[in-house]
Design a protein around this motif. Structure first.
Motif, PDB file in Angstrom:
ATOM      1  N   ALA A  19      -3.685  -5.951  11.987  1.00 50.44           N
ATOM      2  CA  ALA A  19      -4.579  -5.114  12.790  1.00 50.44           C
ATOM      3  C   ALA A  19      -3.778  -4.189  13.701  1.00 50.44           C
ATOM      4  O   ALA A  19      -4.087  -2.997  13.821  1.00 50.44           O
ATOM      5  CB  ALA A  19      -5.530  -5.989  13.607  1.00 50.44           C
ATOM      6  N   VAL A  20      -2.742  -4.719  14.346  1.00 53.91           N
ATOM      7  CA  VAL A  20      -1.888  -3.882  15.204  1.00 53.91           C
ATOM      8  C   VAL A  20      -1.275  -2.763  14.375  1.00 53.91           C
ATOM      9  O   VAL A  20      -1.309  -1.591  14.766  1.00 53.91           O
ATOM     10  CB  VAL A  20      -0.798  -4.725  15.903  1.00 53.91           C
ATOM     11  N   ALA A  21      -0.721  -3.099  13.217  1.00 53.58           N
ATOM     12  CA  ALA A  21      -0.095  -2.086  12.359  1.00 53.58           C
ATOM     13  C   ALA A  21      -1.113  -1.020  11.951  1.00 53.58           C
ATOM     14  O   ALA A  21      -0.798   0.182  11.963  1.00 53.58           O
ATOM     15  CB  ALA A  21       0.516  -2.755  11.129  1.00 53.58           C
ATOM     16  N   PHE A  22      -2.328  -1.428  11.616  1.00 49.57           N
ATOM     17  CA  PHE A  22      -3.369  -0.480  11.217  1.00 49.57           C
ATOM     18  C   PHE A  22      -3.665   0.501  12.344  1.00 49.57           C
ATOM     19  O   PHE A  22      -3.638   1.720  12.145  1.00 49.57           O
ATOM     20  CB  PHE A  22      -4.643  -1.230  10.822  1.00 49.57           C
ATOM     21  N   TYR A  23      -3.947  -0.006  13.536  1.00 48.80           N
ATOM     22  CA  TYR A  23      -4.326   0.867  14.646  1.00 48.80           C
ATOM     23  C   TYR A  23      -3.150   1.730  15.124  1.00 48.80           C
ATOM     24  O   TYR A  23      -3.352   2.847  15.599  1.00 48.80           O
ATOM     25  CB  TYR A  23      -4.963   0.057  15.778  1.00 48.80           C
ATOM     26  N   GLN A  24      -1.944   1.235  14.973  1.00 46.02           N
ATOM     27  CA  GLN A  24      -0.783   2.059  15.306  1.00 46.02           C
ATOM     28  C   GLN A  24      -0.599   3.153  14.260  1.00 46.02           C
ATOM     29  O   GLN A  24      -0.337   4.304  14.602  1.00 46.02           O
ATOM     30  CB  GLN A  24       0.479   1.200  15.430  1.00 46.02           C
ATOM     31  N   ASN A  25      -0.742   2.815  12.975  1.00 50.47           N
ATOM     32  CA  ASN A  25      -0.598   3.798  11.894  1.00 50.47           C
ATOM     33  C   ASN A  25      -1.663   4.879  11.945  1.00 50.47           C
ATOM     34  O   ASN A  25      -1.372   6.055  11.807  1.00 50.47           O
ATOM     35  CB  ASN A  25      -0.689   3.110  10.535  1.00 50.47           C
ATOM     36  N   VAL A  26      -2.899   4.461  12.087  1.00 49.00           N
ATOM     37  CA  VAL A  26      -4.016   5.391  12.017  1.00 49.00           C
ATOM     38  C   VAL A  26      -4.127   6.244  13.281  1.00 49.00           C
ATOM     39  O   VAL A  26      -4.346   7.443  13.204  1.00 49.00           O
ATOM     40  CB  VAL A  26      -5.338   4.648  11.741  1.00 49.00           C
ATOM     41  N   PHE A  27      -3.962   5.623  14.451  1.00 47.98           N
ATOM     42  CA  PHE A  27      -4.211   6.327  15.701  1.00 47.98           C
ATOM     43  C   PHE A  27      -2.979   6.564  16.565  1.00 47.98           C
ATOM     44  O   PHE A  27      -3.043   7.287  17.550  1.00 47.98           O
ATOM     45  CB  PHE A  27      -5.245   5.561  16.542  1.00 47.98           C
ATOM     46  N   GLY A  28      -1.876   5.899  16.239  1.00 48.82           N
ATOM     47  CA  GLY A  28      -0.689   6.047  17.075  1.00 48.82           C
ATOM     48  C   GLY A  28      -0.798   5.309  18.397  1.00 48.82           C
ATOM     49  O   GLY A  28      -0.058   5.602  19.340  1.00 48.82           O
TER      50      GLY A  28
END
Length: 127
Positions: A19-28
């Protein structure tokens, strides 16, 4: 009357690292210190003092529908849609038409997609 401001949203997630990786990838979003407790819950800064708290619940069964979502606004929706395509993230309009945006009656353009746990996210141009 009391005055309130939005502070954070908390989501139960089955895999907090994913989840952390997703939100960092998608939104920075950048990770910030969890100052509330010593736990595996991880916090992300969304900007303007707002936060996303990702609470690990590995055995949770996450059930949502599109009406249960959170929305973020951007001044470059077209650029963000291109970013979603680059990341191979499926998106749709409110009705569920794949790779289509939607323009509401008030002129706001929006798209919807899901995170790894199935939570719906709306991105619109209501800035």
């Amino acid at each position: 009357m009391h005055t309130f401001t939005f502070n954070h949203i908390a989501l139960s997630v089955t895999d907090v690292a994913a989840a952390v990786a997703f939100y960092q990838n998608v939104f920075g979003f950048t990770e910030i210190e969890n100052t509330a407790s010593v736990s595996p819950t991880r916090w992300l800064a969304m900007g303007n003092g707002k936060q996303l708290h990702l609470i690990p619940r590995p055995d949770a069964i996450i059930k949502t529908n599109k009406a249960v979502h959170f929305a973020l606004a951007t001044d470059d929706l077209g650029g963000f849609i291109t970013h979603l395509k680059t990341l191979a993230i499926d998106y749709s309009d409110w009705r569920g038409t794949p790779t289509k945006d939607y323009v509401r009656n008030d002129g706001i353009q929006q798209v919807y997609f899901q995170d790894p746990d199935g939570y719906w996210v709306e991105i619109n141009d209501d800035v």
